[in-house]
Enzyme design. Structure first.
Site, PDB file in Angstrom:
ATOM      1  N   GLU A  45       0.842  -1.197   0.000  1.00 46.28           N
ATOM      2  CA  GLU A  45       0.000   0.000   0.000  1.00 46.28           C
ATOM      3  C   GLU A  45       0.882   1.255   0.000  1.00 46.28           C
ATOM      4  O   GLU A  45       1.887   1.325   0.724  1.00 46.28           O
ATOM      5  CB  GLU A  45      -0.891  -0.022   1.243  1.00 46.28           C
ATOM      6  N   LYS A 114      -9.239   2.797  -2.679  1.00 45.50           N
ATOM      7  CA  LYS A 114      -9.613   2.196  -1.400  1.00 45.50           C
ATOM      8  C   LYS A 114     -10.957   2.725  -0.916  1.00 45.50           C
ATOM      9  O   LYS A 114     -11.176   3.936  -0.837  1.00 45.50           O
ATOM     10  CB  LYS A 114      -8.524   2.485  -0.370  1.00 45.50           C
ATOM     11  N   CYS A 148      -5.691  -3.230   1.826  1.00 44.70           N
ATOM     12  CA  CYS A 148      -5.532  -3.327   3.280  1.00 44.70           C
ATOM     13  C   CYS A 148      -6.856  -3.502   4.021  1.00 44.70           C
ATOM     14  O   CYS A 148      -7.454  -4.566   4.000  1.00 44.70           O
ATOM     15  CB  CYS A 148      -4.755  -2.116   3.784  1.00 44.70           C
TER      16      CYS A 148
END
Length: 266
Positions: A45, A114, A148
């Protein structure tokens, strides 16, 4: 169908480096991954900039077709393997925590923003994405993208499974003391949604953050096919479509669902 050999790059660890340093490390690692027979390399990330960049973030962000993407495309084409990497994306005045998948010919295959932001740093600097499922095809394998914290929500992974994702790529910045996510949650997600999950984490300390490492490739039978330690590492393992097909035939979770009972989740 032949296995898709997948490499997970856990590094470089420690204090955030410049994007130039990150790209140089990626070029070296891509050569190692290609030499090991990998067709896909997954980095962490916010790989290009580092995670602990604070208020410098707006000046480091770039568009999806920016100079960083061009450099990664060159590395991918030179080594004949696809590369997925995290970076801060600028779209007008909006910033996203994004991952981009570059094909082995250097073409841009997919870009995901994200959707579930974690902690004050992310919520203060980024806007959440609004597309739950982003996919691309690589060597006949349907590849999906999350980042994540996204993977810690079972709904996200199940949405990918129902949309046909076979290999879910998850660049990560998992911090201590949440090792349970890498050690327990990831294999459970792969098992319950019947797909492979490639999870490439950061490692070491960056500012106030201490990342856990423990990158892994989790298989649909609940096993972990490769596991990194807590320091800089490169691990390689195969995503086997035949094993996935056999596992889905044995495990009937997806087919036995009763969506009419789950309407309260919507």
């Amino acid at each position: 169908m032949a296995p898709l050999r997948t490499a997970l790059y856990q590094g470089p660890g420690g204090v955030p480096r410049t994007s130039e340093d990150s790209l140089a490390a990626l070029a070296r690692t891509a050569r190692r991954a290609a030499d090991a027979g990998a067709r896909l390399l997954l980095a962490s990330e916010l790989y290009l900039t580092g995670y602990a960049v604070g208020d410098a973030l707006p000046g480091l962000a770039e568009t999806a077709d920016g100079p960083g993407a061009g450099r990664v495309a060159g590395i991918a084409a030179e080594n004949g393997l696809a590369i997925a990497y995290g970076y801060p994306e600028r779209a007008g005045r909006t910033l996203y925590n994004s991952v981009q998948l570059i094909g082995p010919d250097g073409s841009r295959l997919a870009n995901y923003r994200k959707t579930h932001l974690f902690g004050d740093f992310e919520t203060d600097h980024f806007t959440p994405g609004d597309r739950a499922v982003v996919q691309a095809d690589l060597d006949g394998v349907r590849v999906g993208l999350l980042i994540c914290y996204d993977v810690e929500f079972p709904e996200n992974v199940r949405a990918h499974a129902l949309a046909g994702t076979e290999l879910l790529l998850v660049p990560t910045a998992l911090m201590r003391p949440y090792e349970i996510v890498a050690q327990t949650v990831l294999p459970a997600r792969a098992w319950e949604s019947q797909l492979y999950i490639a999870y490439a984490n950061r490692c070491g300390r960056e500012g106030d953050f201490h990342f856990t490492g423990l990158s892994c490739l989790a298989a649909p039978d609940g096993t972990v096919r490769a596991r990194a330690g807590v320091a800089d590492d490169l691990v390689v393992a195969d995503m086997d479509p035949d094993l996935l097909k056999a596992s889905r035939a044995e495990n009937s979770y997806l087919g036995d669902r009763r969506p009419e009972l789950y309407t309260s989740l919507l």
